[in-house]
Design an enzyme around this catalytic site. Sequence first.
Site, short mmCIF file in Angstrom:
data_model
loop_
_atom_site.label_atom_id
_atom_site.label_comp_id
_atom_site.label_asym_id
_atom_site.label_seq_id
_atom_site.Cartn_x
_atom_site.Cartn_y
_atom_site.Cartn_z
N PHE A 1 0.83 -1.29 -0.14
CA PHE A 1 -0.10 -0.05 0.10
C PHE A 1 0.84 1.32 -0.02
CE2 PHE A 1 -1.94 2.59 3.55
CZ PHE A 1 -2.55 3.53 2.67
N ASP B 1 13.51 -10.69 -1.93
CA ASP B 1 13.04 -10.86 -0.57
C ASP B 1 14.22 -10.39 0.37
OD1 ASP B 1 12.50 -11.81 2.22
OD2 ASP B 1 11.19 -13.36 1.30
N SER C 1 1.28 -5.27 10.58
CA SER C 1 0.48 -5.82 11.59
C SER C 1 0.58 -6.26 13.00
CB SER C 1 -0.58 -6.71 10.73
OG SER C 1 -1.34 -7.65 11.77
N SER D 1 7.21 3.41 13.01
CA SER D 1 5.78 2.98 13.59
C SER D 1 5.61 3.83 14.82
CB SER D 1 5.36 1.74 13.62
OG SER D 1 4.29 1.36 14.32
N SER D 2 4.42 4.53 14.85
CA SER D 2 4.10 5.06 16.12
C SER D 2 3.98 4.03 17.20
CB SER D 2 2.72 5.69 15.94
OG SER D 2 1.84 5.13 15.45
N TYR E 1 5.38 -6.58 17.03
CA TYR E 1 5.32 -5.63 15.75
C TYR E 1 6.23 -4.38 16.19
CZ TYR E 1 4.31 -2.25 12.25
OH TYR E 1 4.02 -1.34 11.25
N LYS F 1 9.74 -2.70 14.85
CA LYS F 1 9.78 -1.56 13.93
C LYS F 1 10.57 -0.72 14.60
CE LYS F 1 8.13 -0.73 10.49
NZ LYS F 1 8.69 -0.82 9.09
N ASN G 1 -0.86 5.34 11.95
CA ASN G 1 -2.46 4.49 11.09
C ASN G 1 -2.67 5.33 9.68
OD1 ASN G 1 -2.71 4.28 14.23
ND2 ASN G 1 -3.91 2.77 13.17
N VAL G 2 -1.73 4.92 8.69
CA VAL G 2 -1.83 5.39 7.46
C VAL G 2 -3.05 4.53 6.81
CG1 VAL G 2 -0.51 5.96 5.30
CG2 VAL G 2 0.73 5.35 7.46
C1 UD1 Z 1 -1.25 0.40 12.64
C2 UD1 Z 1 -0.82 -0.21 11.63
C3 UD1 Z 1 0.54 -0.29 12.05
C4 UD1 Z 1 1.10 0.98 12.37
C5 UD1 Z 1 0.70 1.34 13.53
C6 UD1 Z 1 0.88 2.83 13.98
C7 UD1 Z 1 -2.30 -1.37 10.06
C8 UD1 Z 1 -2.82 -2.83 9.72
N1 UD1 Z 1 -1.52 -1.30 11.02
O1 UD1 Z 1 -1.57 -0.35 13.76
O2 UD1 Z 1 1.15 -0.95 10.85
O3 UD1 Z 1 2.55 0.97 12.69
O4 UD1 Z 1 -0.86 1.64 13.19
O5 UD1 Z 1 0.84 3.67 13.00
O6 UD1 Z 1 -2.28 -0.52 9.29
N2 UD1 Z 1 -9.95 -2.78 14.84
C9 UD1 Z 1 -11.44 -2.63 14.95
N3 UD1 Z 1 -12.04 -3.36 13.87
C10 UD1 Z 1 -11.38 -4.25 12.94
C11 UD1 Z 1 -10.01 -4.03 12.89
C12 UD1 Z 1 -9.33 -3.08 13.92
O7 UD1 Z 1 -12.15 -2.37 15.77
O8 UD1 Z 1 -12.09 -4.77 11.92
C13 UD1 Z 1 -9.29 -1.97 15.88
C14 UD1 Z 1 -8.29 -2.51 16.42
O9 UD1 Z 1 -8.35 -3.13 17.54
C15 UD1 Z 1 -7.53 -1.18 16.94
C16 UD1 Z 1 -7.80 -0.14 15.87
O10 UD1 Z 1 -9.04 -0.78 15.42
O11 UD1 Z 1 -8.08 -0.54 18.03
C17 UD1 Z 1 -6.72 0.17 14.95
O12 UD1 Z 1 -6.46 -1.09 14.51
P1 UD1 Z 1 -5.68 -1.15 12.91
O13 UD1 Z 1 -6.10 -0.53 11.78
O14 UD1 Z 1 -5.05 -2.73 12.97
O15 UD1 Z 1 -4.02 -0.44 13.46
P2 UD1 Z 1 -3.03 -0.35 14.55
O16 UD1 Z 1 -3.19 -1.66 15.44
O17 UD1 Z 1 -3.25 1.12 15.25
#
Ligand code: UD1
Length: 314
Positions: A12, A54, A79, A118-119, A142, A146, A171-172
């Site tokens: 992405f 790789d 992830s 990563s944050s 993870y 990072k 969170n991009v």
């Molecule tokens: C994300 C990034 C990670 C990055 C970090 C900080 C992704 C997949 N992960 O982690 O690479 O280093 O931000 O920038 O982009 N959630 C739901 N329902 C769902 C999926 C997720 O409620 O179906 C919740 C999760 O439990 C979490 C939040 O949404 O509380 C964000 O989750 P996710 O998008 O996976 O991101 P991060 O874990 O914050």
Amino acid sequence: MPQYLVTGAAGFIGRSLAAALVGRGDSVRGIDSFISGKRSNLSGLEAMEFLEGDLRNPADCARACAGVEVVFHEAALASVPRSVAAPAETNDNCVNATLNLLIAARAAGVRRVVYAGSSSAYGDTPTLPKHEEMAPNPISPYAVAKLAGEHYMRAFTRVYGLETVVLRYFNVFGPYQDPASQYSGVLAIFCRRMLAGEQPTIYGDGGQSRDFTFIENVVHGNLLAAAAPAEKVSGQMMNLATGRRFTLNETFAILRDLTGFKGEPAYAPPRRGDIRDSLADIGRAEQLLGYRPQVDFREGLRRTVEWYRKGNPA
Ligand code: UD1
């Protein structure tokens, strides 16, 4: 010889960055192993020289770095839950791969490596906003992986004089983010489900918040980081985000308007390794790079929903 190498070019963020470089006429090489990247993401990038390879393999790193001036290191298994399920896999693909890449970059005479940090390095500390002086507190494998990459960047600057810049992404989201995996980012998953009329699941009470950052802002920050004077940025780490945060419940409400979804979310237990709140202080990137977010959250979400609505990814 290409001027730029983008690792994770079929992912992405890598794909989006490569497209911006190609779009301004730069010569670009991309590498991807397709562990999480998608071949379909390479369409539109025909002007890029592409290597299937790789970074766990030093010979692939050497091929990728040959003749390159600046590396954008976006490749990772991005992830938190994937790392909880398989920590060694995340370590191999984030830590070992990053070290291999740095060794190859140095050997090839690469001038600068810009690293996707990563944050998650900040962990679950209550202090908001997160600023770069805070002690790291990684809580998932993870986040550890990072963060280890960040330390390797700084060490290669100190010990070998390789220019490195660490950008800590928050969170991009945006077009080309894969919505189809259980490990996908939450906004990609929500967009896809809600456009299909399917109920999204919120883990926890939905009060957790994120500094959701639209992809164009991240691309913009990377281009600035590649061009900034070494004396200003080399060996530095900085947040790359918007400085605003939204809860998942707020995000769901905005997406309901944008997608026309009529239902309510399902709530499920919180995810292991999750942090509660995340918000960036973006002052350092403003000061060192002249960075300003280009697209705000709502506009970014609008463009993202439109992209998925058009049937993407194909
Ligand atoms: C994300 C990034 C990670 C990055 C970090 C900080 C992704 C997949 N992960 O982690 O690479 O280093 O931000 O920038 O982009 N959630 C739901 N329902 C769902 C999926 C997720 O409620 O179906 C919740 C999760 O439990 C979490 C939040 O949404 O509380 C964000 O989750 P996710 O998008 O996976 O991101 P991060 O874990 O914050």
